[in-house]
Enzyme design. Structure first.
Site, PDB file in Angstrom:
ATOM      1  N   ASP A 349       0.842  -1.180   0.000  1.00 47.66           N
ATOM      2  CA  ASP A 349       0.000   0.000   0.000  1.00 47.66           C
ATOM      3  C   ASP A 349       0.890   1.247   0.000  1.00 47.66           C
ATOM      4  O   ASP A 349       1.893   1.294   0.722  1.00 47.66           O
ATOM      5  CB  ASP A 349      -0.862  -0.035   1.266  1.00 47.66           C
ATOM      6  N   GLU A 378       1.472   0.259  -4.895  1.00 45.24           N
ATOM      7  CA  GLU A 378       0.986   1.543  -5.396  1.00 45.24           C
ATOM      8  C   GLU A 378       2.188   2.480  -5.489  1.00 45.24           C
ATOM      9  O   GLU A 378       2.747   2.864  -4.468  1.00 45.24           O
ATOM     10  CB  GLU A 378      -0.040   2.134  -4.430  1.00 45.24           C
TER      11      GLU A 378
END
Ligand code: CA
Length: 667
Positions: A349, A378
């Site tokens: 993340d 990400e």
């Protein structure tokens, strides 16, 4: 995680230089000693039970021992003595199996609140106390022989992103252990019409890897009150190295959540499916009262010049992976999950908050454990960071991270329209001007002689050095589901027309180079009731209604065949930029919302000498010029069969509005 303030990639480059000085206020941590031992916090051996806490500036530290996971007073308090390299130690000669413990640290202002530490691997209800258990007793039968799928390259994977409750909580799942790890161990489950659900559904769909949303112990769902049916995505980390209790059948018994998560992994492995974990080391749920702060205050976070927490996560803080003990924590934590739980991949993340060096260590050390482990993330932040942009594990820097992939927001936004502007349309829904950006997705952001990166919507250069660095997708847990996005951007269209657009959008994803990724339930056209950020929405919003598999059977069949096509043809799964530049040839097309290309030369060892692909995202038919030959028609006019629908001799072939044409020939 929720990305309502996700920046357009690169937006923070300009301000990074100004804020670099912020890191200087944290320079004192550079002098803190590192501890490289593998016995941090808890070790049980024949000499007894040993506690080792790393807290270099502590004035005093204690271990509190408890008989139960909560609602009990300590039975003993062990005073820790200062050891080497910033450690504090205490030992007892007994094996304290079955007992619980917390640490308490005095950092100069009296003892702070108790913490289970940062390395608790077994915890009780709500993770407030760590537990001393026999870890080997948590292994399910056959665990020592358990292996995940051996996958040569990440581009061979088809990734299915799911939340435990979404997947199994609806009554139509037919699953007994709804919302639990065990839901994915049940065979023979079906919806109200007898169509397979659960594990059988995954087998039928043909995905290769399940990507589970955060499944470490997170903070928000009250494990002491499970009948309240609280929901959370889990991007609020509390204990990084223990499973989440609400997904177990008994959060109060520390062994149960561990054993049941292993049983889930084993059942998926037995079905030939890998397990990828979503990990959120970039921030913690709490600030001053996080386990990091209560152990070694200040060290694990970045700060602003005024001493406040910097917040590149948009969640109140950001961790400091550039510091050795935080970098070690991330690396050792994922290695623990890989070894103890046989996890096959990690999705980071807000990976852009971490430094490149740490992420490269993660990928390198995981691949030493198992070369089939994938790492992706990400490649952005949700706010500015004191870490200089050139050190961040950003999408733009992925060429410096050989073994790591990033999500392509290029293809995502270009195919369906902007992620946060609900009404915006994209290539598959008739909005012109996205063609070149879709092509960037098709070549997995690698350098290609026929792709003009100056026309890219989100990226202006070929940032990937290989297709193994790109995850292509048109929806995930964040933002509107694809179903809801199509409803919002095509308000006057029929459900059938929206499903048609979804098929075109996913056909682009699954035929593109790079790795395809889908959100669980899209194959049955699930929705999230039109809500963008459902991180704590109730089951009524997030649950997948599996009766949709019957009412939208054609949609499901399309996905299954699309995945079968990809899995059966290595031409869609090239592993080098050079192969793509040589074998993927675009046709010159002047019509808006049309892209046509070929995969040539039996690409990547494919049985097809040439595969011809034409996408028509416009609302008028397109007359494609197909070379004369003996073609197998695989997809046409919203239908697909991996073995072929029909044959064609080429010439002019009409591509219906909002559809894909896929042809293959062996000679
Ligand atoms: Ca929890």
């Amino acid at each position: 995680m929720q990305n309502f303030i996700r920046p357009i990639a690169g937006i923070f480059f300009g301000v990074a230089a100004i804020t670099m000085n912020a890191a200087d206020s944290d320079s004192r941590y550079a002098s803190w000693p590192d501890y490289q031992g593998d016995d941090l916090e808890l070790m049980v051996d024949n000499a007894g039970t040993h506690f080792t806490l790393w807290s270099p500036e502590a004035k005093a530290a204690e271990v509190l021992l408890y008989p139960t996971d909560r609602n009990s007073a300590p039975v003993d308090t062990l005073h820790m003595t200062k050891g080497e390299n910033g450690t504090w130690r205490a030992s007892v000669p007994q094996k304290l199996l079955g007992k619980f413990y917390t640490f308490r640290v005095d950092a100069g202002h009296g003892f702070m609140a108790e913490t289970p530490g940062v390395w608790a691997k077994a915890v009780g209800t709500n993770g407030r106390r760590a537990a001393i258990i026999d870890m080997s007793a948590t292994d399910p039968e056959g665990w020592s022989n358990d292996r995940g799928p051996q996958t040569a390259a990440i581009t061979d994977a088809v990734i299915y992103e799911m939340h435990h409750r979404d997947f199994s909580i609806h009554p139509s799942s037919g699953i007994v252990h709804k919302g639990k790890f065990l839901a994915m161990t049940e065979n023979g489950t079906s919806n109200d019409s007898g169509a397979p659900t659960g594990l059988d559904h995954l087998r039928e769909l043909g995905i290769t890897h399940v990507h589970i949303l955060p499944s470490y112990d997170y903070n928000s769902v009250d494990e002491a009150n499970l009948p309240a049916n609280e929901y959370n995505w889990g991007y609020d980390p509390y204990n990084y190295n223990a499973p989440e209790g609400s997904y177990s059948t008994d959060p109060s018994d520390p062994s149960v959540r561990i054993r049941e998560m292993k049983e889930m992994v084993k059942a998926l492995h037995d079905a030939g499916i890998g397990v990828i974990m979503d990990v959120v080391y970039n921030h913690t749920a709490n600030n001053d009262d996080s386990n990091f702060s209560l152990t070694a205050p200040g060290y694990f976070y970045r700060h602003r010049p005024d001493g406040s927490y910097s917040d590149a996560s948009g969640c109140g803080n950001e961790t400091a992976s550039e510091r050795r003990m935080m970098s070690d924590f991330i690396v050792n934590s994922v290695k623990y999950w890989a070894k103890e739980f046989h996890i096959d991949g990690f999705r980071f993340d807000l990976m852009g908050i971490h430094d490149i060096e740490t992420m490269n260590r993660v990928a390198r050390e995981l691949k030493e454990i198992n070369p089939s482990i994938f790492v992706y993330g990400e490649g952005w932040t949700a706010g500015d960071s004191p870490l200089p942009a050139e050190q961040r594990a950003l999408k733009e820097n992925v060429a410096r991270m050989t073994g790591i992939a990033v999500f392509s927001d290029d293809l995502r936004d270009a195919v369906k329209g902007h992620y946060s502007n609900a009404a915006d349309r994209g290539f598959a829904t008739g909005k012109p001007g996205n063609e070149e950006t879709v092509k960037i997705g098709i070549v997995a952001a690698t350098a290609h002689p026929q792709v003009d990166y100056s026309k890219g919507n989100n990226s202006r250069f070929a940032y990937a050095s290989a297709p193994t660095q790109i995850i292509n997708y048109v929806s995930c847990h964040d933002d509107l589901s694809l179903t809801d996005k199509l409803a919002a951007s095509m308000p006057d269209a029929s459900e059938a027309d929206r499903q048609r657009a979804a098929r075109l959008a996913q056909t682009i994803v699954f035929t593109s180079q790079g790795t395809p990724f889908m959100f669980a339930g899209e194959e049955v056209f699930r929705n999230k009731k039109g809500i963008h950020n459902t991180y704590r929405s109730p089951d009524s919003v997030n649950a997948i209604d599996w009766n949709l598999k019957t009412s939208n059977a054609e949609q499901f069949n399309y996905y299954r065949e699309l995945i079968r096509l990809r899995n059966g043809h290595p031409a869609f799964r090239m592993t080098t930029a050079e192969d793509i530049a040589r074998n993927l040839v675009f046709d010159s097309i002047a019509s808006p919302n049309v892209i046509s290309y070929s995969l040539k030369n039996n690409a990547n060892g494919d049985s097809f000498k040439e595969i011809k692909i034409v996408f028509n995202g416009s609302d008028i038919p397109f007359a494609a010029r197909i070379p004369r030959g003996e073609w197998t028609v695989i997809a046409r006019d919203g239908q697909i069969n991996a073995d072929g629908l029909d044959t064609s001799r080429g010439g002019t072939v009409v591509v219906a509005p909002v559809s894909a044409l896929i042809l293959g020939r062996t000679r």
